[in-house]
Design a protein around this motif. Sequence first.
Motif, PDB file in Angstrom:
ATOM      1  N   ILE A  30       0.851  -1.192   0.000  1.00  0.00           N
ATOM      2  CA  ILE A  30       0.000   0.000   0.000  1.00  0.00           C
ATOM      3  C   ILE A  30       0.881   1.235   0.000  1.00  0.00           C
ATOM      4  O   ILE A  30       1.755   1.391   0.858  1.00  0.00           O
ATOM      5  CB  ILE A  30      -0.950   0.008   1.209  1.00  0.00           C
ATOM      6  CG1 ILE A  30      -1.903  -1.187   1.123  1.00  0.00           C
ATOM      7  CG2 ILE A  30      -1.739   1.313   1.272  1.00  0.00           C
ATOM      8  CD1 ILE A  30      -2.811  -1.362   2.305  1.00  0.00           C
ATOM      9  N   LYS A  38      -3.737   0.694   7.470  1.00  0.00           N
ATOM     10  CA  LYS A  38      -3.508  -0.340   6.464  1.00  0.00           C
ATOM     11  C   LYS A  38      -4.506  -1.481   6.610  1.00  0.00           C
ATOM     12  O   LYS A  38      -4.982  -2.042   5.617  1.00  0.00           O
ATOM     13  CB  LYS A  38      -2.079  -0.870   6.588  1.00  0.00           C
ATOM     14  CG  LYS A  38      -1.713  -1.901   5.533  1.00  0.00           C
ATOM     15  CD  LYS A  38      -0.274  -2.367   5.688  1.00  0.00           C
ATOM     16  CE  LYS A  38       0.070  -3.415   4.632  1.00  0.00           C
ATOM     17  NZ  LYS A  38       1.478  -3.883   4.772  1.00  0.00           N
ATOM     18  N   LEU A  41      -7.770  -0.638   4.842  1.00  0.00           N
ATOM     19  CA  LEU A  41      -7.663  -0.764   3.392  1.00  0.00           C
ATOM     20  C   LEU A  41      -7.660  -2.226   2.968  1.00  0.00           C
ATOM     21  O   LEU A  41      -8.314  -2.594   1.985  1.00  0.00           O
ATOM     22  CB  LEU A  41      -6.388  -0.067   2.897  1.00  0.00           C
ATOM     23  CG  LEU A  41      -6.373   1.457   3.017  1.00  0.00           C
ATOM     24  CD1 LEU A  41      -4.978   1.999   2.705  1.00  0.00           C
ATOM     25  CD2 LEU A  41      -7.393   2.086   2.096  1.00  0.00           C
ATOM     26  N   THR A  45     -10.474  -4.498   0.485  1.00  0.00           N
ATOM     27  CA  THR A  45     -10.161  -5.228  -0.746  1.00  0.00           C
ATOM     28  C   THR A  45     -10.900  -6.559  -0.828  1.00  0.00           C
ATOM     29  O   THR A  45     -11.085  -7.098  -1.924  1.00  0.00           O
ATOM     30  CB  THR A  45      -8.648  -5.503  -0.853  1.00  0.00           C
ATOM     31  OG1 THR A  45      -8.237  -6.327   0.250  1.00  0.00           O
ATOM     32  CG2 THR A  45      -7.853  -4.201  -0.845  1.00  0.00           C
ATOM     33  N   VAL A  76      -5.053   0.283  -8.459  1.00  0.00           N
ATOM     34  CA  VAL A  76      -4.659  -1.062  -8.047  1.00  0.00           C
ATOM     35  C   VAL A  76      -4.068  -1.778  -9.257  1.00  0.00           C
ATOM     36  O   VAL A  76      -4.642  -1.746 -10.345  1.00  0.00           O
ATOM     37  CB  VAL A  76      -5.868  -1.857  -7.499  1.00  0.00           C
ATOM     38  CG1 VAL A  76      -5.416  -3.239  -7.033  1.00  0.00           C
ATOM     39  CG2 VAL A  76      -6.538  -1.107  -6.354  1.00  0.00           C
ATOM     40  N   ILE A  86      -1.378  -1.231  -4.195  1.00  0.00           N
ATOM     41  CA  ILE A  86      -2.497  -0.294  -4.062  1.00  0.00           C
ATOM     42  C   ILE A  86      -1.930   1.097  -3.816  1.00  0.00           C
ATOM     43  O   ILE A  86      -1.224   1.327  -2.828  1.00  0.00           O
ATOM     44  CB  ILE A  86      -3.424  -0.695  -2.900  1.00  0.00           C
ATOM     45  CG1 ILE A  86      -3.998  -2.098  -3.139  1.00  0.00           C
ATOM     46  CG2 ILE A  86      -4.544   0.314  -2.724  1.00  0.00           C
ATOM     47  CD1 ILE A  86      -4.780  -2.653  -1.962  1.00  0.00           C
ATOM     48  N   GLN A  87      -2.230   2.027  -4.721  1.00  0.00           N
ATOM     49  CA  GLN A  87      -1.778   3.421  -4.588  1.00  0.00           C
ATOM     50  C   GLN A  87      -2.973   4.289  -4.211  1.00  0.00           C
ATOM     51  O   GLN A  87      -3.937   4.393  -4.972  1.00  0.00           O
ATOM     52  CB  GLN A  87      -1.157   3.903  -5.898  1.00  0.00           C
ATOM     53  CG  GLN A  87       0.118   3.162  -6.269  1.00  0.00           C
ATOM     54  CD  GLN A  87       0.634   3.541  -7.647  1.00  0.00           C
ATOM     55  OE1 GLN A  87      -0.098   3.442  -8.628  1.00  0.00           O
ATOM     56  NE2 GLN A  87       1.881   3.958  -7.717  1.00  0.00           N
ATOM     57  N   VAL A  88      -2.900   4.891  -3.036  1.00  0.00           N
ATOM     58  CA  VAL A  88      -4.033   5.628  -2.480  1.00  0.00           C
ATOM     59  C   VAL A  88      -3.733   7.128  -2.459  1.00  0.00           C
ATOM     60  O   VAL A  88      -2.665   7.548  -2.030  1.00  0.00           O
ATOM     61  CB  VAL A  88      -4.347   5.148  -1.045  1.00  0.00           C
ATOM     62  CG1 VAL A  88      -5.438   6.011  -0.411  1.00  0.00           C
ATOM     63  CG2 VAL A  88      -4.770   3.695  -1.061  1.00  0.00           C
TER      64      VAL A  88
END
Length: 201
Positions: A30, A38, A41, A45, A76, A86-88
């Motif tokens: 992440i 975390k 998140l 998923t 994602v 996963i880039q948030v």
Amino acid sequence: LLLSFFFFFCHWVYVHLLSDSYFLVREVEIEGGRKIPKETLLSLTVMEGMPNLFSIKLKEVVKRLESHPWIEQVRVRKVFPHKIVIQVKEKKPMAIIQLEELYYIDTRGEIFTPVGDRDEYNYPYVTGLTRRVFEKDPEEAKRLISKALELLRIVSQAKVPPLEEISEIHMEKAFGIQCFSKAEGVEVKMGWEDFEEKLKR
């Protein structure tokens, strides 16, 4: 016959890949999450155990993650053979609006989540609007909020004393915006228009 054999072979390969333990997800990385834990998140998923990388539908994962109020954008991607990245991009509060409860307003003027007990309160407060205004005329309420954020942006760029930092923006439809400086609590009446020119004066 060749075409039938080709489709049969492709299907066989696909089924084989779905059951191959080599492509089980063993790592979820992440990037960019600060406010959201975390664990939260990962729970969004809905990837229980170690699913096969080929069985994961990225669009569905993105949709579930974007349901979180703090997430503005998410990407994602699969990294073969056994990793998900996963880039948030989290929303950035710009102000707090006082209705029956306190809510964060993001940079686009959207009210996106209540302010929790452990959240930061160090943002300008927007007052003068009520929930009734939002229910009666949501477009007008959104326009008024955009005016408040416009003033905040101009003030942050200009850094003109005494309004280098604003503690509160109070809005009245008849008289416009009244803002209060953070340092001395000076009240400045700004109306609805020409904020930049008025700040210079």
